[in-house]
Design a protein around this motif. Sequence first.
Motif, short mmCIF file in Angstrom:
data_model
loop_
_atom_site.label_atom_id
_atom_site.label_comp_id
_atom_site.label_asym_id
_atom_site.label_seq_id
_atom_site.Cartn_x
_atom_site.Cartn_y
_atom_site.Cartn_z
N ASP A 218 -7.06 -0.33 -10.92
CA ASP A 218 -6.40 -0.26 -12.23
C ASP A 218 -5.46 0.94 -12.29
N TYR A 219 -5.90 2.05 -11.72
CA TYR A 219 -5.07 3.26 -11.73
C TYR A 219 -3.79 3.04 -10.93
N VAL A 220 -3.89 2.49 -9.72
CA VAL A 220 -2.73 2.29 -8.86
C VAL A 220 -1.75 1.30 -9.47
N LEU A 221 -2.27 0.18 -9.95
CA LEU A 221 -1.39 -0.88 -10.47
C LEU A 221 -0.75 -0.51 -11.79
N ALA A 222 -1.29 0.50 -12.48
CA ALA A 222 -0.73 0.94 -13.76
C ALA A 222 0.41 1.95 -13.58
N GLN A 223 0.63 2.42 -12.34
CA GLN A 223 1.66 3.43 -12.11
C GLN A 223 3.06 2.83 -12.21
N ASP A 224 4.00 3.66 -12.64
CA ASP A 224 5.40 3.23 -12.73
C ASP A 224 5.88 2.74 -11.36
N GLY A 225 6.43 1.57 -11.33
CA GLY A 225 7.00 1.02 -10.11
C GLY A 225 6.06 0.15 -9.31
N ALA A 226 4.77 0.15 -9.63
CA ALA A 226 3.83 -0.66 -8.85
C ALA A 226 4.05 -2.14 -9.10
N SER A 227 4.01 -2.53 -10.35
CA SER A 227 4.17 -3.95 -10.68
C SER A 227 5.55 -4.46 -10.29
N GLU A 228 6.58 -3.60 -10.50
CA GLU A 228 7.94 -4.01 -10.15
C GLU A 228 8.08 -4.24 -8.65
N ALA A 229 7.46 -3.37 -7.85
CA ALA A 229 7.53 -3.53 -6.40
C ALA A 229 6.85 -4.83 -5.97
N LEU A 230 5.70 -5.13 -6.57
CA LEU A 230 5.00 -6.37 -6.24
C LEU A 230 5.82 -7.59 -6.63
N ASP A 231 6.53 -7.49 -7.76
CA ASP A 231 7.41 -8.59 -8.17
C ASP A 231 8.48 -8.84 -7.11
N HIS A 232 9.07 -7.75 -6.61
CA HIS A 232 10.13 -7.88 -5.60
C HIS A 232 9.58 -8.43 -4.28
N LEU A 233 8.40 -7.97 -3.89
CA LEU A 233 7.79 -8.47 -2.66
C LEU A 233 7.46 -9.95 -2.78
N ASP A 234 6.92 -10.34 -3.92
CA ASP A 234 6.60 -11.75 -4.17
C ASP A 234 7.87 -12.60 -4.08
N ALA A 235 8.94 -12.10 -4.71
CA ALA A 235 10.21 -12.85 -4.69
C ALA A 235 10.79 -12.91 -3.28
N LEU A 236 10.65 -11.81 -2.51
CA LEU A 236 11.16 -11.80 -1.14
C LEU A 236 10.44 -12.84 -0.29
N VAL A 237 9.13 -12.90 -0.40
CA VAL A 237 8.37 -13.88 0.38
C VAL A 237 8.76 -15.30 -0.04
N ASP A 238 8.92 -15.53 -1.34
CA ASP A 238 9.36 -16.84 -1.82
C ASP A 238 10.71 -17.23 -1.21
N THR A 239 11.55 -16.22 -0.99
CA THR A 239 12.88 -16.48 -0.44
C THR A 239 12.82 -16.85 1.03
N VAL A 240 11.97 -16.17 1.80
CA VAL A 240 11.97 -16.39 3.24
C VAL A 240 11.08 -17.55 3.69
N ILE A 241 10.09 -17.91 2.90
CA ILE A 241 9.15 -18.96 3.32
C ILE A 241 9.85 -20.28 3.64
N PRO A 242 10.80 -20.76 2.81
CA PRO A 242 11.48 -22.01 3.18
C PRO A 242 12.17 -21.92 4.54
N GLY A 243 12.76 -20.76 4.86
CA GLY A 243 13.38 -20.59 6.17
C GLY A 243 12.36 -20.58 7.28
N TYR A 244 11.21 -19.96 7.02
CA TYR A 244 10.13 -19.97 8.01
C TYR A 244 9.72 -21.41 8.32
N ARG A 245 9.59 -22.20 7.27
CA ARG A 245 9.18 -23.60 7.47
C ARG A 245 10.23 -24.36 8.27
N ARG A 246 11.51 -24.13 7.95
CA ARG A 246 12.58 -24.82 8.68
C ARG A 246 12.55 -24.46 10.16
#
Length: 293
Positions: A218-246
């Motif tokens: 709870d402490y780590v995830l409540a820090q400034d930038g934690a949730s935003e970084a996870l959002d970006h990582l999630d979006a990055l994986v969503d972007t590359v997965i279709p290419g991985y499948r191809r």
Amino acid sequence: METTAAQPRDIEVVLLTGSSGAGRSTAARVMEDLGYYVVDNLPPTMIPEVVRLAAEGSTIERVAIVTDVRSRVFPGGTVTLINMLAERGVRPTIVFLSASEDILVRRFENVRRAHPLQGDGTILDGIAAEREMIEPLRGLADLLVDTSDLSVHDLRRRLEEVFDTPVGRQVRITVQSFGFKYGLPRDADMVFDARYLPNPHWDPDLRPYNGTDAKVSDYVLAQDGASEALDHLDALVDTVIPGYRREGKRYLTIAVGCTGGKHRSVAMARELGSRLAGPDIDVRVVHRDLGRE
């Protein structure tokens, strides 16, 4: 009586390659135990024919091919083999096994064997020569497995996690926490540095706990930038997965690091794994250095 030729079936082909001494023989035994028909020590020019025969009328559905420096005597070696399989419409899953130089030397010394390429030189000479030959295959690999710190049983578990069931179009993601002070994971496809977040180690109330405990997480995830970084990582994986499948790449390792691999990286890796899991994505979260202190 008129007969018709058997129609080729789609079969799963796994190519086991990498450094001598990195565990190919162990990997081959694991694949055999998992129901694969294992092909070893055949000239690359003969292997596509074995795959063809397996696809036409036999009961074999999964083939694992071990290829190593013995194929150097054939033009193009393993790369030629991959191209020959591609011409038959077969896209093998390539597993590349490696280990650090000092570990490879120790393994050869322990079994009192010469490296296949050392000739009149040293084991290190053989390792260097082989590395130059097989390095292009690392870039083609679907799954990189560094066995430096793995026991025989650890390697078995790693391969069983990946190949114990047919995966079809499913992508398997390993999210691994680690501590930078213990070194970077050698088999990671992506590395994320979580050391920009405040370190719970410096809080006396949080220091005894780790990232799997709610108070630290709870402490780590409540820090400034934690949730935003996870959002970006999630979006990055969503972007590359279709290419991985191809490209036929079905395995991805994401490493999340902090100083000691106990607090920030563990909490962030667990949350990222939770976000990435889905119907077509199988996620495994592992903590490499947790409990190492």
